[in-house]
Scaffold this motif. Structure first.
Motif, PDB file in Angstrom:
ATOM      1  N   ALA A  55      58.055  75.811  -9.614  1.00  0.00           N
ATOM      2  CA  ALA A  55      57.556  74.910  -8.571  1.00  0.00           C
ATOM      3  C   ALA A  55      58.441  74.860  -7.332  1.00  0.00           C
ATOM      4  N   TRP A  56      59.564  75.560  -7.331  1.00  0.00           N
ATOM      5  CA  TRP A  56      60.458  75.496  -6.168  1.00  0.00           C
ATOM      6  C   TRP A  56      61.318  76.748  -6.085  1.00  0.00           C
ATOM      7  N   ALA A  57      61.898  76.920  -4.923  1.00  0.00           N
ATOM      8  CA  ALA A  57      62.851  78.015  -4.718  1.00  0.00           C
ATOM      9  C   ALA A  57      63.856  77.578  -3.675  1.00  0.00           C
ATOM     10  N   GLU A  58      65.074  78.101  -3.791  1.00  0.00           N
ATOM     11  CA  GLU A  58      66.058  77.836  -2.752  1.00  0.00           C
ATOM     12  C   GLU A  58      66.843  79.096  -2.464  1.00  0.00           C
ATOM     13  N   ALA A  59      67.208  79.216  -1.201  1.00  0.00           N
ATOM     14  CA  ALA A  59      67.982  80.374  -0.752  1.00  0.00           C
ATOM     15  C   ALA A  59      69.043  79.893   0.218  1.00  0.00           C
ATOM     16  N   GLY A  60      70.105  80.669   0.342  1.00  0.00           N
ATOM     17  CA  GLY A  60      71.183  80.288   1.240  1.00  0.00           C
ATOM     18  C   GLY A  60      71.727  81.472   2.012  1.00  0.00           C
ATOM     19  N   VAL A  61      72.218  81.180   3.221  1.00  0.00           N
ATOM     20  CA  VAL A  61      72.887  82.188   4.038  1.00  0.00           C
ATOM     21  C   VAL A  61      74.220  81.610   4.494  1.00  0.00           C
ATOM     22  N   LEU A  62      75.172  82.473   4.722  1.00  0.00           N
ATOM     23  CA  LEU A  62      76.482  82.038   5.188  1.00  0.00           C
ATOM     24  C   LEU A  62      76.488  81.896   6.699  1.00  0.00           C
ATOM     25  N   LYS A  63      76.984  80.770   7.176  1.00  0.00           N
ATOM     26  CA  LYS A  63      77.063  80.524   8.611  1.00  0.00           C
ATOM     27  C   LYS A  63      78.131  81.429   9.234  1.00  0.00           C
TER      28      LYS A  63
END
Length: 342
Positions: A55-63
């Motif tokens: 029901a969900w997903a999360e992703a991240g990127v480095l600033k």
């Protein structure tokens, strides 16, 4: 050497949102995503963090702030996406603050995700919805692990943003050593003070003078404007957005430059005119002084008092007819008050 530019937290949050939606709606996380910034640039972001359930997903990127000394450089910006029952909904996750005071572009109670980053996130949601045949009913929770600690090094606590950092940016691009960004923060600090009903604010050149002025007047943190070297940026804004009282504080060097007419007090952009000091105070030896403090040692206490008064006159002149009551406080390196003019 040309300095390398970087990407704002808002651009990173939009990129992370796109990567998370591709997993939620398309089935796979991408290794990288491309987004379109407000002025048409199309940067590429590597996806460095992924998590998902049905029901969900999360992703991240480095600033990456480029060559700017940005407190969030290297921070992980994470977007968690899930279905919403009410269009696009923004939430503050770990390390992202919540607005608690009026005067900012986001109303109290809302996550500190500024208008342009919200627009960028909505744009990528619309693009992904079109590709995958979905509705744009999406909840987006933006997080910055460790952001609450980083926020203590920013203006957020003073601006009434509690619990973490802000998701910022008007162009998506971080331009190194941006004077405009600092001046914009000064303006927002004044806006928040006015909206909070404060009638007395103070702008100081550094932390030592700030502590001295704050203690002398018994001012709250929200009344303290981070003027730094940008006296002109603060005074010109106050001229059209006035308060009843203004205190300006600083050491003898920067207050001398202000007294001599400088509005940008940075050492690379303005200098003390020692020959002028020597003539004004009838002390030829002061012309060869290396610092304003050295000149004050040569001339004596009268210089500090007169410089404070001259700075008061310069500040009052710059404020024009705004009707603001002004005082200027000169402090030494230990934070002791040497002179006060009003």
């Amino acid at each position: 050497m040309r300095l390398r530019r970087g990407w704002t937290t808002g651009a990173c949050a939009a990129a992370a949102t796109k990567a998370a939606l591709q997993r939620l709606w398309g089935g796979d996380f991408p290794r990288e995503v491309i987004i379109t910034l407000p002025r048409g640039e199309t940067p590429r972001f590597a996806v460095t963090h992924t998590r998902a359930e049905a029901a969900w997903a999360e992703a991240g990127v480095l600033k990456d702030a480029g060559d700017d000394p940005d407190v969030t450089h290297g921070a992980l910006i994470v977007a968690h996406v899930a279905a919403s029952n009410d269009g696009v909904v923004f939430r503050a996750g770990e390390g992202v603050g919540v607005v608690t005071k009026h005067g900012l572009p986001i109303p109290p109670g809302e996550p500190a995700i500024n208008p342009v980053p919200r627009q960028m996130i909505r744009k990528v949601i619309g693009e992904c919805a079109s590709v995958y045949g979905r509705e744009t009913d999406v909840s987006v929770t933006v997080s910055i692990p460790g952001g609450a600690e980083l926020a203590r090094k920013t203006w957020n606590p003073r601006l009434g943003i509690e619990g973490g950092l802000s998701i910022l940016g008007t162009t998506g691009i971080v331009r190194p050593f941006s004077c405009a960004a600092w001046i914009a923060s000064i303006h927002r600090g004044i806006d928040v003070a006015r909206a909070s009903g404060l009638d007395h604010v103070a702008g100081c050149t550094g932390s030592t003078s700030e502590r001295a002025v704050q203690a002398f007047h018994g001012l709250s943190d929200h009344a303290m404007i981070d003027m730094g070297d940008f006296a002109g940026g603060m005074l010109k804004y106050l001229r059209t957005h006035p308060v009843r009282r203004l205190s300006v504080g600083g050491g003898i060097g920067k207050i001398t430059k202000l007294a001599q007419g400088a509005m940008d007090l940075h050492s690379s952009r303005s200098q003390v005119d020692f020959e002028r000091l020597a003539m004004e105070f009838g002390s030829p030896a002061a012309a060869s002084a290396g610092t304003a403090s050295h000149a004050a040692d040569i001339i004596g206490p009268e210089m500090t008092r007169r410089i404070g008064q001259m700075a008061w006159e310069r500040v009052s002149h710059t404020l024009g007819g705004a009707g603001i009551e002004v005082d200027v406080i000169v402090v030494d390196r230990a934070g002791e008050i040497l002179a006060r003019s009003r």
